[in-house]
Design an enzyme around this catalytic site. Structure first.
Site, PDB file in Angstrom:
ATOM      1  N   GLY A  93       0.826  -1.200   0.000  1.00  0.00           N
ATOM      2  CA  GLY A  93       0.000   0.000   0.000  1.00  0.00           C
ATOM      3  C   GLY A  93       0.861   1.250   0.000  1.00  0.00           C
ATOM      4  O   GLY A  93       0.586   2.220  -0.722  1.00  0.00           O
ATOM      5  N   LYS A  94       1.922   1.239   0.825  1.00  0.00           N
ATOM      6  CA  LYS A  94       2.837   2.385   0.870  1.00  0.00           C
ATOM      7  C   LYS A  94       3.596   2.543  -0.450  1.00  0.00           C
ATOM      8  O   LYS A  94       3.840   3.655  -0.910  1.00  0.00           O
ATOM      9  CB  LYS A  94       3.841   2.221   2.021  1.00  0.00           C
ATOM     10  CG  LYS A  94       3.308   2.621   3.380  1.00  0.00           C
ATOM     11  CD  LYS A  94       4.448   2.697   4.394  1.00  0.00           C
ATOM     12  CE  LYS A  94       3.980   3.293   5.712  1.00  0.00           C
ATOM     13  NZ  LYS A  94       5.085   3.484   6.665  1.00  0.00           N
ATOM     14  N   ASP A 109       9.861   7.955   8.346  1.00  0.00           N
ATOM     15  CA  ASP A 109       9.392   7.654   9.692  1.00  0.00           C
ATOM     16  C   ASP A 109       8.461   8.783  10.097  1.00  0.00           C
ATOM     17  O   ASP A 109       8.706   9.948   9.758  1.00  0.00           O
ATOM     18  CB  ASP A 109      10.552   7.532  10.686  1.00  0.00           C
ATOM     19  CG  ASP A 109      10.109   6.870  11.987  1.00  0.00           C
ATOM     20  OD1 ASP A 109       9.355   5.883  11.929  1.00  0.00           O
ATOM     21  OD2 ASP A 109      10.512   7.332  13.064  1.00  0.00           O
ATOM     22  N   GLY A 164      -4.175   4.362  13.065  1.00  0.00           N
ATOM     23  CA  GLY A 164      -3.412   5.030  14.120  1.00  0.00           C
ATOM     24  C   GLY A 164      -4.217   6.132  14.784  1.00  0.00           C
ATOM     25  O   GLY A 164      -5.353   5.932  15.222  1.00  0.00           O
ATOM     26  N   ASP A 169      -5.385   8.844  13.359  1.00  0.00           N
ATOM     27  CA  ASP A 169      -6.218   9.608  12.418  1.00  0.00           C
ATOM     28  C   ASP A 169      -7.579  10.014  13.002  1.00  0.00           C
ATOM     29  O   ASP A 169      -8.036  11.130  12.760  1.00  0.00           O
ATOM     30  CB  ASP A 169      -6.435   8.823  11.123  1.00  0.00           C
ATOM     31  CG  ASP A 169      -5.230   8.878  10.185  1.00  0.00           C
ATOM     32  OD1 ASP A 169      -4.433   9.828  10.294  1.00  0.00           O
ATOM     33  OD2 ASP A 169      -5.075   7.972   9.354  1.00  0.00           O
TER      34      ASP A 169
END
Length: 204
Positions: A13-14, A75, A159, A161
């Site tokens: 996905g990344k 990161d 996370g 969000d």
């Protein structure tokens, strides 16, 4: 010069998201972006840095050395002003268990439960890094500003969000459609800035 550029992640996905962010520069330089799953024998690196930049460089340098290719890494995490920038690099394990999103955000909300609205500012922060096999490196940073709400809202993202209300908006990050979030996120900003430096390092 055409060739491959490796992203230091096994998350497809990344990889897909970054291909979209870097589409112009990848096309212009004739470069293919691949993830670490193209190198199954290479182990994962331990993220032992104490800043986003240290961890991003750690991952990028490791991937460049292991594959012999230019490598990208990032990161990121949540920085809450009233907590002095924490959870920061400890965002994914704030509650003590890595990746327990629900426990992490519940602990954070409890820690600032008595903090008034005007002091609940925060931002998602990202450092993107490029490392070359010859040891050269470059980093860029991105921020996604907002305030911490009192209860999670929204189903998108992951996370923290659901608890970051986007600056200048009434919605949390988890209430934004993915394509809207990806256009303005901390990762998008950091990698868009890094993209400007890529042609020089990729030989264009």
């Amino acid at each position: 010069m055409s060739g491959r550029l490796v992203l230091a992640t096994r998350n497809q996905g990344k990889v897909g998201e970054l291909r979209a962010i870097l589409a112009d520069v990848l096309d212009r330089t004739g470069t293919e972006l691949v993830g670490m799953d193209a190198f199954p024998d290479v182990p994962d690196v331990v993220e032992s840095g104490v800043t986003f930049e240290e961890n991003a460089l750690l991952k990028a340098r490791f991937a460049a050395e292991a594959t012999g290719l230019p490598a990208l890494a990032d990161d990121s995490g949540l920085a809450v002003d009233v907590l002095g920038g924490s959870p920061g690099v400890f965002s994914a394990r704030w509650s003590g268990r890595h990746g327990d999103d629900e426990a992490n955000l519940r602990l954070l909300l409890a820690q600032i439960s008595d903090v008034p609205e005007e002091h609940r500012s925060a931002a998602f922060v990202c450092c993107a890094a490029l490392a070359m096999p010859d040891g050269r490196t470059v980093t860029r940073h991105g921020r996604f500003e907002g305030t911490i709400v009192r209860e999670p809202r929204g189903e998108n993202g992951f996370g923290y969000d659901p608890i970051l209300q986007v600056a200048g908006d009434t919605r949390t990050s988890a209430e934004l459609p993915p394509e809207e979030k990806n256009a303005i996120s901390h990762r998008a900003k950091a990698f868009a800035a890094l993209a400007e430096a890529l042609p020089e390092y990729l030989g264009h």
